[in-house]
Design a protein around this motif. Structure first.
Motif, PDB file in Angstrom:
ATOM      1  N   VAL A   3       0.845  -1.200   0.000  1.00 61.29           N
ATOM      2  CA  VAL A   3       0.000   0.000   0.000  1.00 61.29           C
ATOM      3  C   VAL A   3       0.880   1.250   0.000  1.00 61.29           C
ATOM      4  CG1 VAL A   3      -1.651   1.353   1.370  1.00 61.29           C
ATOM      5  CG2 VAL A   3      -2.024  -1.099   1.015  1.00 61.29           C
ATOM      6  N   GLY A   4       1.999   1.189   0.694  1.00 62.80           N
ATOM      7  CA  GLY A   4       2.941   2.304   0.685  1.00 62.80           C
ATOM      8  C   GLY A   4       3.499   2.574  -0.699  1.00 62.80           C
ATOM      9  N   GLU A   5       3.745   1.518  -1.465  1.00 66.96           N
ATOM     10  CA  GLU A   5       4.239   1.700  -2.832  1.00 66.96           C
ATOM     11  C   GLU A   5       3.173   2.346  -3.716  1.00 66.96           C
ATOM     12  OE1 GLU A   5       5.917  -1.979  -4.281  1.00 66.96           O
ATOM     13  OE2 GLU A   5       7.204  -2.159  -2.519  1.00 66.96           O
ATOM     14  N   VAL A   6       1.916   1.965  -3.516  1.00 67.03           N
ATOM     15  CA  VAL A   6       0.814   2.602  -4.243  1.00 67.03           C
ATOM     16  C   VAL A   6       0.737   4.076  -3.847  1.00 67.03           C
ATOM     17  CG1 VAL A   6      -1.710   2.697  -4.487  1.00 67.03           C
ATOM     18  CG2 VAL A   6      -0.527   0.487  -4.582  1.00 67.03           C
ATOM     19  N   ALA A   7       0.817   4.350  -2.562  1.00 65.80           N
ATOM     20  CA  ALA A   7       0.737   5.730  -2.074  1.00 65.80           C
ATOM     21  C   ALA A   7       1.856   6.590  -2.649  1.00 65.80           C
ATOM     22  CB  ALA A   7       0.789   5.750  -0.545  1.00 65.80           C
ATOM     23  N   ARG A   8       3.036   6.034  -2.756  1.00 73.71           N
ATOM     24  CA  ARG A   8       4.170   6.778  -3.304  1.00 73.71           C
ATOM     25  C   ARG A   8       3.903   7.194  -4.749  1.00 73.71           C
ATOM     26  NH1 ARG A   8      10.020   6.694  -2.245  1.00 73.71           N
ATOM     27  NH2 ARG A   8      11.061   7.340  -4.147  1.00 73.71           N
ATOM     28  N   ILE A   9       3.394   6.261  -5.557  1.00 71.78           N
ATOM     29  CA  ILE A   9       3.094   6.581  -6.953  1.00 71.78           C
ATOM     30  C   ILE A   9       1.993   7.643  -7.033  1.00 71.78           C
ATOM     31  CG2 ILE A   9       2.116   5.679  -9.100  1.00 71.78           C
ATOM     32  CD1 ILE A   9       3.521   3.010  -8.436  1.00 71.78           C
TER      33      ILE A   9
ATOM     34  N   ALA B 204       1.016   9.851  -4.781  1.00 63.75           N
ATOM     35  CA  ALA B 204       1.457  11.137  -4.246  1.00 63.75           C
ATOM     36  C   ALA B 204       2.330  11.892  -5.241  1.00 63.75           C
ATOM     37  CB  ALA B 204       2.228  10.931  -2.933  1.00 63.75           C
ATOM     38  N   ARG B 205       3.159  11.164  -5.965  1.00 59.83           N
ATOM     39  CA  ARG B 205       4.088  11.814  -6.881  1.00 59.83           C
ATOM     40  C   ARG B 205       3.492  12.040  -8.269  1.00 59.83           C
ATOM     41  NH1 ARG B 205       7.008   9.751  -2.897  1.00 59.83           N
ATOM     42  NH2 ARG B 205       9.030  10.662  -2.413  1.00 59.83           N
ATOM     43  N   ARG B 206       2.674  11.118  -8.725  1.00 61.64           N
ATOM     44  CA  ARG B 206       2.119  11.236 -10.077  1.00 61.64           C
ATOM     45  C   ARG B 206       0.863  12.097 -10.122  1.00 61.64           C
ATOM     46  NH1 ARG B 206       2.419   5.662 -12.733  1.00 61.64           N
ATOM     47  NH2 ARG B 206       4.596   6.133 -12.292  1.00 61.64           N
ATOM     48  N   TYR B 207       0.043  12.009  -9.069  1.00 59.26           N
ATOM     49  CA  TYR B 207      -1.237  12.721  -9.078  1.00 59.26           C
ATOM     50  C   TYR B 207      -1.329  13.785  -7.984  1.00 59.26           C
ATOM     51  CZ  TYR B 207      -2.332   8.737 -11.993  1.00 59.26           C
ATOM     52  OH  TYR B 207      -2.309   7.778 -12.984  1.00 59.26           O
ATOM     53  N   GLY B 208      -0.420  13.737  -7.050  1.00 61.12           N
ATOM     54  CA  GLY B 208      -0.422  14.709  -5.960  1.00 61.12           C
ATOM     55  C   GLY B 208       0.547  15.835  -6.228  1.00 61.12           C
ATOM     56  N   GLU B 209       0.922  16.511  -5.188  1.00 63.38           N
ATOM     57  CA  GLU B 209       1.747  17.700  -5.322  1.00 63.38           C
ATOM     58  C   GLU B 209       3.243  17.438  -5.230  1.00 63.38           C
ATOM     59  OE1 GLU B 209      -0.123  20.049  -2.286  1.00 63.38           O
ATOM     60  OE2 GLU B 209      -1.599  20.823  -3.714  1.00 63.38           O
TER      61      GLU B 209
ATOM     62  N   GLU C  49      12.793  10.683 -11.140  1.00 64.34           N
ATOM     63  CA  GLU C  49      13.036  10.006 -12.416  1.00 64.34           C
ATOM     64  C   GLU C  49      12.939   8.490 -12.256  1.00 64.34           C
ATOM     65  OE1 GLU C  49      13.141  10.200 -16.282  1.00 64.34           O
ATOM     66  OE2 GLU C  49      13.313  12.035 -15.103  1.00 64.34           O
ATOM     67  N   SER C  50      13.444   7.986 -11.128  1.00 67.85           N
ATOM     68  CA  SER C  50      13.429   6.542 -10.888  1.00 67.85           C
ATOM     69  C   SER C  50      12.018   5.992 -10.651  1.00 67.85           C
ATOM     70  CB  SER C  50      14.322   6.193  -9.695  1.00 67.85           C
ATOM     71  OG  SER C  50      13.845   6.843  -8.526  1.00 67.85           O
ATOM     72  N   ASP C  51      11.059   6.861 -10.345  1.00 63.45           N
ATOM     73  CA  ASP C  51       9.680   6.417 -10.098  1.00 63.45           C
ATOM     74  C   ASP C  51       8.803   6.487 -11.342  1.00 63.45           C
ATOM     75  OD1 ASP C  51      10.190   5.901  -7.436  1.00 63.45           O
ATOM     76  OD2 ASP C  51       9.464   7.844  -6.739  1.00 63.45           O
ATOM     77  N   LYS C  52       9.268   7.138 -12.394  1.00 61.56           N
ATOM     78  CA  LYS C  52       8.428   7.379 -13.563  1.00 61.56           C
ATOM     79  C   LYS C  52       8.055   6.101 -14.305  1.00 61.56           C
ATOM     80  CE  LYS C  52       9.490  12.186 -14.193  1.00 61.56           C
ATOM     81  NZ  LYS C  52       9.989  13.238 -15.022  1.00 61.56           N
ATOM     82  N   ASN C  53       8.823   5.055 -14.152  1.00 56.89           N
ATOM     83  CA  ASN C  53       8.514   3.790 -14.826  1.00 56.89           C
ATOM     84  C   ASN C  53       7.729   2.826 -13.954  1.00 56.89           C
ATOM     85  OD1 ASN C  53       9.781   4.509 -17.259  1.00 56.89           O
ATOM     86  ND2 ASN C  53      11.775   3.902 -16.461  1.00 56.89           N
ATOM     87  N   LYS C  54       7.408   3.238 -12.733  1.00 59.27           N
ATOM     88  CA  LYS C  54       6.626   2.374 -11.833  1.00 59.27           C
ATOM     89  C   LYS C  54       5.221   2.223 -12.393  1.00 59.27           C
ATOM     90  CE  LYS C  54       9.668   2.372  -8.327  1.00 59.27           C
ATOM     91  NZ  LYS C  54      10.153   1.373  -7.486  1.00 59.27           N
ATOM     92  N   ASP C  55       4.713   1.011 -12.349  1.00 65.77           N
ATOM     93  CA  ASP C  55       3.402   0.689 -12.909  1.00 65.77           C
ATOM     94  C   ASP C  55       2.368   0.638 -11.788  1.00 65.77           C
ATOM     95  OD1 ASP C  55       1.125  -0.603 -13.969  1.00 65.77           O
ATOM     96  OD2 ASP C  55       2.320  -1.908 -15.249  1.00 65.77           O
TER      97      ASP C  55
END
Length: 108
Positions: A35-41, A43-48, A53-59
């Motif tokens: 759930v933390g990995e989902v939250a990270r994506i 927060a960074r992709r849809y949040g503020e 760069e290393s997270d941009k390829n996370k699915d």
């Protein structure tokens, strides 16, 4: 696929590849991690927060699937028919929340 079949597929996979289920406490910790990995994506992709760069390829779909897999493991090992529980919860929410959400000015 319905939830009951998903639970069976996970159980079959555990028996064929996973040796056995991790204990419930380990799976709860693993669920928290996923759930933390989902939250990270989110927060960074849809949040503020800015997305590294290393997270941009996370699915996100893959990470949500990890959450679902562990939830199905926990249901299996604790004897929960998640299909029945979900159907009951959806019925309850439908009866309880129908007018509440339609009358919520914040959702208009």
């Amino acid at each position: 696929m319905d939830i009951k079949n998903a639970q069976k597929e996970v159980d079959d996979w555990i028996k064929a590849h996973g040796v056995r289920y991790f204990n419930e406490l380990t799976n709860m910790a693993q669920l928290t991690e996923e759930v933390g990995e989902v939250a990270r994506i989110i927060a960074r992709r849809y949040g503020e927060q800015s997305e590294k760069e290393s997270d941009k390829n996370k699915d996100l779909g893959e990470e949500l699937s990890d959450v679902l897999f562990v939830v199905l493991c926990l249901a299996n090992q604790t004897g929960i028919d998640l299909q029945a529980a979900f159907d009951k919860k959806l019925d309850l929410k439908t009866k309880r929340d129908h007018n509440r959400h339609h009358n919520n000015d914040k959702l208009k």
